[in-house]
Each structure stands twice: as structure tokens, then as C-alpha cells.
Design a protein around this motif. Sequence first.
Motif, PDB file in Angstrom:
ATOM      1  N   ILE A  43     -10.947  18.238 -15.521  1.00 32.71           N
ATOM      2  CA  ILE A  43     -10.264  17.591 -16.648  1.00 32.71           C
ATOM      3  C   ILE A  43      -9.152  16.691 -16.134  1.00 32.71           C
ATOM      4  CG2 ILE A  43      -8.792  18.021 -18.669  1.00 32.71           C
ATOM      5  CD1 ILE A  43     -10.554  20.492 -19.212  1.00 32.71           C
ATOM      6  N   ASP A  44      -8.387  17.143 -15.145  1.00 30.74           N
ATOM      7  CA  ASP A  44      -7.352  16.305 -14.526  1.00 30.74           C
ATOM      8  C   ASP A  44      -7.965  15.013 -13.985  1.00 30.74           C
ATOM      9  OD1 ASP A  44      -5.423  18.183 -15.039  1.00 30.74           O
ATOM     10  OD2 ASP A  44      -5.201  18.849 -12.954  1.00 30.74           O
ATOM     11  N   PHE A  45      -9.075  15.146 -13.258  1.00 34.99           N
ATOM     12  CA  PHE A  45      -9.734  13.977 -12.670  1.00 34.99           C
ATOM     13  C   PHE A  45     -10.175  12.994 -13.754  1.00 34.99           C
ATOM     14  CE2 PHE A  45     -13.732  11.862 -11.625  1.00 34.99           C
ATOM     15  CZ  PHE A  45     -13.308  11.074 -10.574  1.00 34.99           C
ATOM     16  N   ILE A  46     -10.766  13.494 -14.810  1.00 36.42           N
ATOM     17  CA  ILE A  46     -11.244  12.614 -15.883  1.00 36.42           C
ATOM     18  C   ILE A  46     -10.085  11.861 -16.518  1.00 36.42           C
ATOM     19  CG2 ILE A  46     -12.278  12.594 -18.188  1.00 36.42           C
ATOM     20  CD1 ILE A  46     -14.099  14.897 -17.199  1.00 36.42           C
ATOM     21  N   ILE A  47      -8.994  12.561 -16.764  1.00 33.68           N
ATOM     22  CA  ILE A  47      -7.847  11.910 -17.397  1.00 33.68           C
ATOM     23  C   ILE A  47      -7.218  10.895 -16.452  1.00 33.68           C
ATOM     24  CG2 ILE A  47      -5.511  12.304 -18.281  1.00 33.68           C
ATOM     25  CD1 ILE A  47      -6.582  14.914 -19.472  1.00 33.68           C
ATOM     26  N   ILE A  48      -7.070  11.241 -15.168  1.00 30.72           N
ATOM     27  CA  ILE A  48      -6.482  10.311 -14.205  1.00 30.72           C
ATOM     28  C   ILE A  48      -7.372   9.074 -14.057  1.00 30.72           C
ATOM     29  CG2 ILE A  48      -5.941   9.966 -11.755  1.00 30.72           C
ATOM     30  CD1 ILE A  48      -5.008  12.896 -11.715  1.00 30.72           C
TER      31      ILE A  48
ATOM     32  N   GLY B  14       1.344   6.277  -6.960  1.00 30.02           N
ATOM     33  CA  GLY B  14       0.153   7.047  -7.333  1.00 30.02           C
ATOM     34  C   GLY B  14       0.415   8.544  -7.315  1.00 30.02           C
ATOM     35  N   ALA B  15       1.163   9.014  -6.324  1.00 25.01           N
ATOM     36  CA  ALA B  15       1.492  10.440  -6.263  1.00 25.01           C
ATOM     37  C   ALA B  15       2.345  10.844  -7.463  1.00 25.01           C
ATOM     38  CB  ALA B  15       2.210  10.758  -4.961  1.00 25.01           C
TER      39      ALA B  15
ATOM     40  N   LEU C  18       0.824  -1.205   0.000  1.00 25.75           N
ATOM     41  CA  LEU C  18       0.000   0.000   0.000  1.00 25.75           C
ATOM     42  C   LEU C  18       0.860   1.257   0.000  1.00 25.75           C
ATOM     43  CD1 LEU C  18      -2.801   1.282   0.116  1.00 25.75           C
ATOM     44  CD2 LEU C  18      -2.697   1.090   2.601  1.00 25.75           C
ATOM     45  N   ALA C  19       1.926   1.251   0.784  1.00 25.00           N
ATOM     46  CA  ALA C  19       2.820   2.406   0.824  1.00 25.00           C
ATOM     47  C   ALA C  19       3.457   2.648  -0.540  1.00 25.00           C
ATOM     48  CB  ALA C  19       3.888   2.203   1.889  1.00 25.00           C
ATOM     49  N   VAL C  20       3.898   1.581  -1.181  1.00 27.99           N
ATOM     50  CA  VAL C  20       4.486   1.708  -2.515  1.00 27.99           C
ATOM     51  C   VAL C  20       3.445   2.234  -3.500  1.00 27.99           C
ATOM     52  CG1 VAL C  20       5.455   0.393  -4.455  1.00 27.99           C
ATOM     53  CG2 VAL C  20       6.269  -0.018  -2.127  1.00 27.99           C
TER      54      VAL C  20
ATOM     55  N   GLY D  44       0.189  10.910 -10.494  1.00 25.88           N
ATOM     56  CA  GLY D  44      -0.637  12.122 -10.501  1.00 25.88           C
ATOM     57  C   GLY D  44       0.120  13.316 -11.025  1.00 25.88           C
ATOM     58  N   LYS D  45       1.396  13.423 -10.676  1.00 25.66           N
ATOM     59  CA  LYS D  45       2.222  14.526 -11.177  1.00 25.66           C
ATOM     60  C   LYS D  45       2.403  14.429 -12.688  1.00 25.66           C
ATOM     61  CE  LYS D  45       4.815  15.363  -6.949  1.00 25.66           C
ATOM     62  NZ  LYS D  45       6.149  15.358  -6.324  1.00 25.66           N
ATOM     63  N   ILE D  46       2.588  13.216 -13.174  1.00 30.61           N
ATOM     64  CA  ILE D  46       2.754  13.019 -14.619  1.00 30.61           C
ATOM     65  C   ILE D  46       1.479  13.416 -15.355  1.00 30.61           C
ATOM     66  CG2 ILE D  46       3.008  11.249 -16.414  1.00 30.61           C
ATOM     67  CD1 ILE D  46       4.918   9.804 -14.499  1.00 30.61           C
ATOM     68  N   VAL D  47       0.340  12.974 -14.846  1.00 23.50           N
ATOM     69  CA  VAL D  47      -0.927  13.303 -15.495  1.00 23.50           C
ATOM     70  C   VAL D  47      -1.204  14.804 -15.420  1.00 23.50           C
ATOM     71  CG1 VAL D  47      -3.426  12.952 -15.400  1.00 23.50           C
ATOM     72  CG2 VAL D  47      -1.895  11.020 -15.186  1.00 23.50           C
ATOM     73  N   THR D  48      -0.889  15.426 -14.287  1.00 21.96           N
ATOM     74  CA  THR D  48      -1.085  16.870 -14.169  1.00 21.96           C
ATOM     75  C   THR D  48      -0.233  17.609 -15.192  1.00 21.96           C
ATOM     76  OG1 THR D  48      -1.597  16.672 -11.826  1.00 21.96           O
ATOM     77  CG2 THR D  48      -0.918  18.839 -12.592  1.00 21.96           C
ATOM     78  N   SER D  49       1.004  17.177 -15.365  1.00 22.07           N
ATOM     79  CA  SER D  49       1.860  17.798 -16.373  1.00 22.07           C
ATOM     80  C   SER D  49       1.318  17.551 -17.774  1.00 22.07           C
ATOM     81  CB  SER D  49       3.282  17.236 -16.258  1.00 22.07           C
ATOM     82  OG  SER D  49       4.097  17.764 -17.275  1.00 22.07           O
ATOM     83  N   LEU D  50       0.815  16.346 -18.026  1.00 24.04           N
ATOM     84  CA  LEU D  50       0.220  16.040 -19.328  1.00 24.04           C
ATOM     85  C   LEU D  50      -0.933  16.992 -19.625  1.00 24.04           C
ATOM     86  CD1 LEU D  50      -0.225  14.046 -21.785  1.00 24.04           C
ATOM     87  CD2 LEU D  50      -1.820  12.869 -20.290  1.00 24.04           C
TER      88      LEU D  50
END
Length: 130
Positions: free
Chosen positions: A74-79, A24-25, A17-19, A28-34
Motif C-alpha cells: 500500500i505504501d508503494f502504491i501511494i508513493i 525523496g527520503a 541528484l543529491a538534493v 517517503g517519510k511523509i507518505v509513510t506517515s500518511l
Amino acid sequence: MLKEFKAFALKGNVMDLAVAVIIGAAFGKIVTSLVNDLLMPLIGLLLGGKNFSGLELPLGDAVLKYGLFIQTVIDFIIISFSIFLFIKLLSQFKRKEEAQPSEPPAPSNEEVLLTEIRDLLKQQSQGTDN
């Protein structure tokens, strides 16, 4: 209490779970940059050069920043779509793995020995019957 916590923290599920949270974090950064660096400029061009994050509505002393809300949606939909595709891909691999028939396990030494004994007894009984 410290021993119980150590046992809990070192269980495989907690470590997994920790991994997953860390990955996941990063994901999330990659998708936000995308979204921010690639998709939103293209969408902005299609909409005549508008930038969603700059859209706001002044309400006296307060400012309603609905452009940032649109950006977050839009971020949420893509993630969520990316996670959906990833899980679907994993389930396809799992199905293929389950569908492949595995070889039967090799007989144990005891089974081999019993089979040889059975065959010898069969030969002996056939030899006496003739």
C-alpha cells in the motif's frame, strides 16, 4: 584523482541528484506517515477494526508477517501514484510554458543601424527618382 573527483562531485547534475535523494527520503517519510497514521486506521475501520500490520501466520518456529507485506504494498502504491501525479503536474506546467509564444528578441544595435541606413538610402533614391 582528487581533482577529478572534486570536478565530478561539484557538477550540477550530481548536486541535483543529491538534493533529489534527500527530498525523496523526506517525501517517503511523509507518505509513510500518511499511510500508517491516516489511511490504514480508516481502512481498518472499514474492515471491522483490523490492523494490517498485525496480520501474521505462525508456521512452527517461524512467523509469516503478511500484514506488514500488505502495508508495504500500500505504501508503494501511494508513493508511486503521488510521484506520477507530481510528474504529470510538472509536465503540464512545462507544456504551458512551451506553448506560450515568446516575444521576438529585440534587434541588435547593428541591425538597427543597418535598417536606418537602408531607409536613408531608400529615401535618397526616391528623392532622385522624382
